[in-house]
Motif scaffolding. Structure first.
Motif, mmCIF file in Angstrom:
data_model
loop_
_atom_site.group_PDB
_atom_site.id
_atom_site.type_symbol
_atom_site.label_atom_id
_atom_site.label_comp_id
_atom_site.label_asym_id
_atom_site.label_seq_id
_atom_site.Cartn_x
_atom_site.Cartn_y
_atom_site.Cartn_z
ATOM 1 N N ASP A 1 0.799 -1.229 0.000
ATOM 2 C CA ASP A 1 0.000 0.000 0.000
ATOM 3 C C ASP A 1 0.830 1.276 0.000
ATOM 4 O OD1 ASP A 1 -2.686 -1.304 0.285
ATOM 5 O OD2 ASP A 1 -1.749 -2.055 2.122
ATOM 6 N N GLN A 2 2.025 1.221 0.566
ATOM 7 C CA GLN A 2 2.900 2.385 0.608
ATOM 8 C C GLN A 2 4.326 1.950 0.333
ATOM 9 O OE1 GLN A 2 2.230 5.549 0.907
ATOM 10 N NE2 GLN A 2 0.185 5.687 1.801
ATOM 11 N N VAL A 3 5.113 2.872 -0.201
ATOM 12 C CA VAL A 3 6.532 2.626 -0.446
ATOM 13 C C VAL A 3 7.316 3.786 0.147
ATOM 14 C CG1 VAL A 3 8.334 2.333 -2.185
ATOM 15 C CG2 VAL A 3 6.079 1.318 -2.564
ATOM 16 N N PHE A 4 8.308 3.455 0.955
ATOM 17 C CA PHE A 4 9.149 4.466 1.586
ATOM 18 C C PHE A 4 10.557 4.372 1.032
ATOM 19 C CE2 PHE A 4 11.850 6.219 4.950
ATOM 20 C CZ PHE A 4 11.189 7.400 5.258
ATOM 21 N N VAL A 5 11.115 5.508 0.690
ATOM 22 C CA VAL A 5 12.487 5.595 0.186
ATOM 23 C C VAL A 5 13.391 5.956 1.361
ATOM 24 C CG1 VAL A 5 14.049 6.799 -1.364
ATOM 25 C CG2 VAL A 5 11.701 6.290 -2.094
ATOM 26 N N ALA A 6 14.250 5.027 1.787
ATOM 27 C CA ALA A 6 15.127 5.229 2.945
ATOM 28 C C ALA A 6 16.552 5.483 2.472
ATOM 29 C CB ALA A 6 15.086 4.012 3.861
ATOM 30 N N LEU A 7 17.051 6.666 2.730
ATOM 31 C CA LEU A 7 18.390 7.048 2.281
ATOM 32 C C LEU A 7 19.474 6.352 3.091
ATOM 33 C CD1 LEU A 7 17.715 10.884 2.029
ATOM 34 C CD2 LEU A 7 18.045 9.343 0.084
ATOM 35 N N HIS A 8 20.523 5.884 2.405
ATOM 36 C CA HIS A 8 21.726 5.447 3.102
ATOM 37 C C HIS A 8 22.427 6.695 3.642
ATOM 38 C CE1 HIS A 8 22.208 1.576 0.449
ATOM 39 N NE2 HIS A 8 21.087 1.579 1.159
ATOM 40 N N PRO A 9 22.711 6.772 4.917
ATOM 41 C CA PRO A 9 23.274 8.007 5.452
ATOM 42 C C PRO A 9 24.753 8.198 5.134
ATOM 43 C CG PRO A 9 23.154 6.359 7.170
ATOM 44 C CD PRO A 9 22.488 5.762 5.953
ATOM 45 N N PHE A 10 25.220 9.439 5.203
ATOM 46 C CA PHE A 10 26.632 9.695 5.358
ATOM 47 C C PHE A 10 27.020 9.115 6.723
ATOM 48 C CE2 PHE A 10 25.135 12.929 2.500
ATOM 49 C CZ PHE A 10 26.209 13.288 1.689
ATOM 50 N N TYR A 11 28.313 8.932 6.958
ATOM 51 C CA TYR A 11 28.714 8.454 8.283
ATOM 52 C C TYR A 11 30.170 8.820 8.564
ATOM 53 C CZ TYR A 11 30.966 4.648 5.675
ATOM 54 O OH TYR A 11 31.745 3.934 4.808
ATOM 55 N N ARG A 12 30.462 8.875 9.829
ATOM 56 C CA ARG A 12 31.831 9.002 10.318
ATOM 57 C C ARG A 12 32.073 7.871 11.304
ATOM 58 N NH1 ARG A 12 29.427 13.829 12.591
ATOM 59 N NH2 ARG A 12 30.649 15.107 11.163
ATOM 60 N N ILE A 13 33.339 7.581 11.591
ATOM 61 C CA ILE A 13 33.677 6.466 12.481
ATOM 62 C C ILE A 13 34.356 7.007 13.733
ATOM 63 C CG2 ILE A 13 34.960 4.304 12.700
ATOM 64 C CD1 ILE A 13 34.769 3.996 9.670
ATOM 65 N N ARG A 14 33.745 6.741 14.887
ATOM 66 C CA ARG A 14 34.335 7.151 16.153
ATOM 67 C C ARG A 14 35.647 6.411 16.388
ATOM 68 N NH1 ARG A 14 29.286 5.650 17.677
ATOM 69 N NH2 ARG A 14 30.174 3.886 18.809
ATOM 70 N N LYS A 15 36.581 7.067 17.043
ATOM 71 C CA LYS A 15 37.801 6.385 17.442
ATOM 72 C C LYS A 15 37.477 5.359 18.526
ATOM 73 C CE LYS A 15 41.142 9.906 16.132
ATOM 74 N NZ LYS A 15 42.234 10.808 16.557
ATOM 75 N N ALA A 16 38.256 4.298 18.562
ATOM 76 C CA ALA A 16 38.034 3.238 19.535
ATOM 77 C C ALA A 16 38.052 3.819 20.950
ATOM 78 C CB ALA A 16 39.106 2.160 19.396
ATOM 79 N N GLY A 17 37.086 3.394 21.762
ATOM 80 C CA GLY A 17 37.005 3.866 23.133
ATOM 81 C C GLY A 17 36.099 5.060 23.322
ATOM 82 N N VAL A 18 35.617 5.664 22.231
ATOM 83 C CA VAL A 18 34.694 6.796 22.314
ATOM 84 C C VAL A 18 33.297 6.265 22.046
ATOM 85 C CG1 VAL A 18 34.066 9.051 21.386
ATOM 86 C CG2 VAL A 18 36.470 8.410 21.555
ATOM 87 N N SER A 19 32.469 6.193 23.061
ATOM 88 C CA SER A 19 31.155 5.574 22.927
ATOM 89 C C SER A 19 30.056 6.572 22.593
ATOM 90 C CB SER A 19 30.782 4.825 24.210
ATOM 91 O OG SER A 19 30.790 5.715 25.313
ATOM 92 N N VAL A 20 30.232 7.841 22.958
ATOM 93 C CA VAL A 20 29.237 8.872 22.680
ATOM 94 C C VAL A 20 29.899 9.942 21.841
ATOM 95 C CG1 VAL A 20 27.665 10.565 23.684
ATOM 96 C CG2 VAL A 20 28.072 8.400 24.855
ATOM 97 N N SER A 21 29.153 10.505 20.888
ATOM 98 C CA SER A 21 29.764 11.451 19.966
ATOM 99 C C SER A 21 29.915 12.825 20.601
ATOM 100 C CB SER A 21 28.930 11.567 18.686
ATOM 101 O OG SER A 21 27.632 12.021 19.005
ATOM 102 N N PRO A 22 31.115 13.189 21.032
ATOM 103 C CA PRO A 22 31.329 14.545 21.536
ATOM 104 C C PRO A 22 31.588 15.497 20.380
ATOM 105 C CG PRO A 22 33.203 13.091 22.018
ATOM 106 C CD PRO A 22 32.296 12.380 21.066
ATOM 107 N N ALA A 23 31.557 16.780 20.649
ATOM 108 C CA ALA A 23 31.854 17.748 19.600
ATOM 109 C C ALA A 23 33.352 17.727 19.302
ATOM 110 C CB ALA A 23 31.419 19.137 20.034
#
Length: 241
Positions: free
Chosen positions: A12-34
């Protein structure tokens, strides 16, 4: 043929879901700080480790097309910017997208340690999102298909969790990535295509009552004039026909 016409009477409906841009956190960083110092440098395609997709899945952070659009070219219409992004991600610099605009997008990604959206099948950055979305339908398993639908596998949704390594189809003919996911009940089909940077999600009305894709993915619902060739202007498609 428009998407809604193609699936008329089935979904009944079709949704177009974009593949996002992304960055990779350095190991040991669990939350994205500025600050960009908390992210890995962008690696060229020919210098990526074997476990690169697992790095994306476990430490990747999605960035929306809308955010990049607003940062790079807020004065330009979405259709123009998204065409430039799609071509840059899949093919490279193209006159028809405006090379000047594409260079600005490329420079912004480099300055902000962003990878362009992945093309083709299910990208690593979206595996855990797909798992969360499909879990809403009360299922534990899903049918996964390869690129040409020659091989399928019934897999537990748990393989797509963030803590798990990337999932690959064991007997695919071409790319081992997932190119299709199907839940016959309540009626959800996710498909990917060559040189595509989106997941096309076809759903029954019953499935939509259980989960809305816009709560999980950036994108939009197809209308009567939406073709699978999403980013090319519709008048160019008519000329080709």
């Amino acid at each position: 043929m428009p998407m809604l016409t193609w699936w008329e009477g089935i979904y009944d409906q079709v949704f177009v879901a974009l593949h996002p841009f992304y960055r990779i956190r350095k190991a040991g960083v669990s939350v994205s700080p500025a600050g960009s110092e908390f992210y890995e440098d962008v690696l060229p395609c020919d210098d990526r480790p074997e476990n690169f997709d697992d790095m994306i899945k476990s430490r990747g952070e999605a960035v929306s097309w809308a955010e990049v659009h607003q940062a790079v070219a807020p004065d330009l219409p979405r259709s123009e910017v998204y065409l430039a992004i799609w071509l840059l991600a899949c093919i490279g610099y193209q006159d028809r997208a405006g090379i000047g605009l594409q260079k600005r997008l490329d420079a912004y990604c480099q300055a902000n340690r962003l990878y362009l959206p992945e093309d083709d099948g299910l990208p690593a950055i979206l595996e855990s999102v797909v798992q969360e979305f499909l879990s809403c339908f009360g299922c534990r398993h899903v049918t996964a298909w390869d690129e040409f639908r020659h091989h399928s596998d019934t897999v537990p949704l748990s393989v797509f969790r963030k803590a798990e390594p990337c999932y690959w189809l064991p007997q695919s003919i071409t790319s081992p990535a997932v190119w299709g996911l199907h839940l016959p009940d309540p009626g959800v089909l996710m498909t990917w295509s060559l040189d595509g940077t989106v997941a096309v999600i076809a759903m029954t009305s019953r499935a939509l009552e259980m989960a809305r894709p816009e709560n999980f993915f950036e994108g939009w619902y197809a209308d009567a004039g939406t073709y699978e060739d999403l980013f090319n202007p519709v008048d160019s498609l008519k000329r080709e026909q």
